[in-house]
Design a protein around this motif. Structure first.
Motif, PDB file in Angstrom:
ATOM      1  N   ALA A 145      22.006  -4.459  19.608  1.00  0.00           N
ATOM      2  CA  ALA A 145      21.993  -6.695  19.987  1.00  0.00           C
ATOM      3  C   ALA A 145      23.616  -6.364  20.150  1.00  0.00           C
ATOM      4  N   ARG A 146      24.594  -6.099  18.977  1.00  0.00           N
ATOM      5  CA  ARG A 146      25.870  -5.823  19.390  1.00  0.00           C
ATOM      6  C   ARG A 146      26.110  -6.115  21.076  1.00  0.00           C
ATOM      7  N   ALA A 147      26.022  -5.039  21.584  1.00  0.00           N
ATOM      8  CA  ALA A 147      26.239  -5.242  23.355  1.00  0.00           C
ATOM      9  C   ALA A 147      26.108  -5.655  23.750  1.00  0.00           C
ATOM     10  N   LEU A 148      24.429  -6.668  24.055  1.00  0.00           N
ATOM     11  CA  LEU A 148      23.902  -7.792  24.883  1.00  0.00           C
ATOM     12  C   LEU A 148      24.372  -8.889  24.359  1.00  0.00           C
TER      13      LEU A 148
ATOM     14  N   ARG B 240      23.531  11.281  15.701  1.00  0.00           N
ATOM     15  CA  ARG B 240      24.380  11.763  14.461  1.00  0.00           C
ATOM     16  C   ARG B 240      25.440  12.147  15.397  1.00  0.00           C
ATOM     17  N   ALA B 241      25.795  10.537  15.956  1.00  0.00           N
ATOM     18  CA  ALA B 241      27.058  10.544  16.761  1.00  0.00           C
ATOM     19  C   ALA B 241      28.026  10.347  16.232  1.00  0.00           C
ATOM     20  N   SER B 242      29.157  10.608  16.414  1.00  0.00           N
ATOM     21  CA  SER B 242      30.674  10.283  15.268  1.00  0.00           C
ATOM     22  C   SER B 242      30.711   8.151  15.556  1.00  0.00           C
ATOM     23  N   LYS B 243      30.249   7.481  16.039  1.00  0.00           N
ATOM     24  CA  LYS B 243      30.089   6.307  16.420  1.00  0.00           C
ATOM     25  C   LYS B 243      29.138   6.235  17.945  1.00  0.00           C
ATOM     26  N   SER B 244      28.595   4.496  16.910  1.00  0.00           N
ATOM     27  CA  SER B 244      27.291   4.226  17.946  1.00  0.00           C
ATOM     28  C   SER B 244      28.220   2.993  19.040  1.00  0.00           C
ATOM     29  N   ARG B 245      27.346   3.606  19.664  1.00  0.00           N
ATOM     30  CA  ARG B 245      27.952   3.012  21.751  1.00  0.00           C
ATOM     31  C   ARG B 245      27.207   3.387  22.509  1.00  0.00           C
ATOM     32  N   ILE B 246      26.969   2.579  23.770  1.00  0.00           N
ATOM     33  CA  ILE B 246      26.107   2.975  24.667  1.00  0.00           C
ATOM     34  C   ILE B 246      27.224   3.585  26.378  1.00  0.00           C
ATOM     35  N   LEU B 247      26.967   4.802  26.092  1.00  0.00           N
ATOM     36  CA  LEU B 247      27.599   5.513  26.794  1.00  0.00           C
ATOM     37  C   LEU B 247      27.573   5.696  28.410  1.00  0.00           C
ATOM     38  N   GLY B 248      26.627   5.433  28.663  1.00  0.00           N
ATOM     39  CA  GLY B 248      25.979   4.778  30.329  1.00  0.00           C
ATOM     40  C   GLY B 248      24.684   5.200  30.835  1.00  0.00           C
ATOM     41  N   LEU B 249      24.889   5.990  31.766  1.00  0.00           N
ATOM     42  CA  LEU B 249      23.112   5.357  32.516  1.00  0.00           C
ATOM     43  C   LEU B 249      22.789   7.110  32.464  1.00  0.00           C
TER      44      LEU B 249
ATOM     45  N   ASN C 117      16.150   4.484  15.330  1.00  0.00           N
ATOM     46  CA  ASN C 117      15.640   3.341  15.877  1.00  0.00           C
ATOM     47  C   ASN C 117      16.302   1.792  15.079  1.00  0.00           C
ATOM     48  N   CYS C 118      16.416   1.488  13.991  1.00  0.00           N
ATOM     49  CA  CYS C 118      17.403   1.079  13.572  1.00  0.00           C
ATOM     50  C   CYS C 118      19.245   0.286  13.887  1.00  0.00           C
ATOM     51  N   GLU C 119      19.511   1.789  13.827  1.00  0.00           N
ATOM     52  CA  GLU C 119      21.054   1.385  14.983  1.00  0.00           C
ATOM     53  C   GLU C 119      21.534   1.299  15.976  1.00  0.00           C
ATOM     54  N   LEU C 120      20.029   1.842  16.648  1.00  0.00           N
ATOM     55  CA  LEU C 120      19.955   1.421  18.508  1.00  0.00           C
ATOM     56  C   LEU C 120      19.317   0.335  17.744  1.00  0.00           C
ATOM     57  N   ILE C 121      18.648  -0.327  17.700  1.00  0.00           N
ATOM     58  CA  ILE C 121      18.309  -1.809  17.645  1.00  0.00           C
ATOM     59  C   ILE C 121      19.837  -2.905  17.426  1.00  0.00           C
ATOM     60  N   ARG C 122      20.814  -2.348  16.258  1.00  0.00           N
ATOM     61  CA  ARG C 122      22.172  -2.934  15.776  1.00  0.00           C
ATOM     62  C   ARG C 122      22.829  -2.804  17.002  1.00  0.00           C
ATOM     63  N   THR C 123      23.159  -1.363  17.630  1.00  0.00           N
ATOM     64  CA  THR C 123      23.845  -0.906  18.880  1.00  0.00           C
ATOM     65  C   THR C 123      23.457  -2.062  20.341  1.00  0.00           C
TER      66      THR C 123
END
Length: 102
Positions: free
Chosen positions: A58-61, A22-31, A50-56
């Motif tokens: 995949a996009r970042a990597l 439920r974040a405003s935007k899907s993104r990697i925040l850090g460690l 979970n689906c959005e995690l996989i999409r995020t």
């Protein structure tokens, strides 16, 4: 901030991921305590987060969604994720390009 713990074996890497739904935007925040912290814009309902995690990831990597699998933690914020076709070093370079390292 602790280092990302990576388990590399047989053509894939496994990492722990901490998901913030439920974040405003899907993104990697850090460690976060050895885990990759990822915000996802989807709610934790019917596997949407979970689906959005996989999409995020995949996009970042820069890999396909089929290369990423949630190994454990489907219903938890802490998940073990497997990524095929990357080495530990390649993973760290790609995350560095996303601004996570260095």
């Amino acid at each position: 901030m602790s280092a990302l713990e990576v388990d590399e074996r047989a053509g894939l890497v496994r990492i722990r991921v901490w998901v913030k739904p439920r974040a405003s935007k899907s993104r990697i925040l850090g460690l976060r305590e050895g885990e990759l912290e990822v915000a996802v814009a989807a709610p934790p309902v019917d596997g949407e987060a979970n689906c959005e995690l996989i999409r995020t990831l995949a996009r970042a990597l820069g890999c396909g969604k089929t290369a990423i699998e949630i190994v454990s933690g489907d219903g938890s914020r802490s998940k073990l994720v497997s990524i095929a076709g990357l080495t530990d070093a390649e993973l760290r370079v790609k995350l560095g390009q996303s601004g996570i390292f260095g």
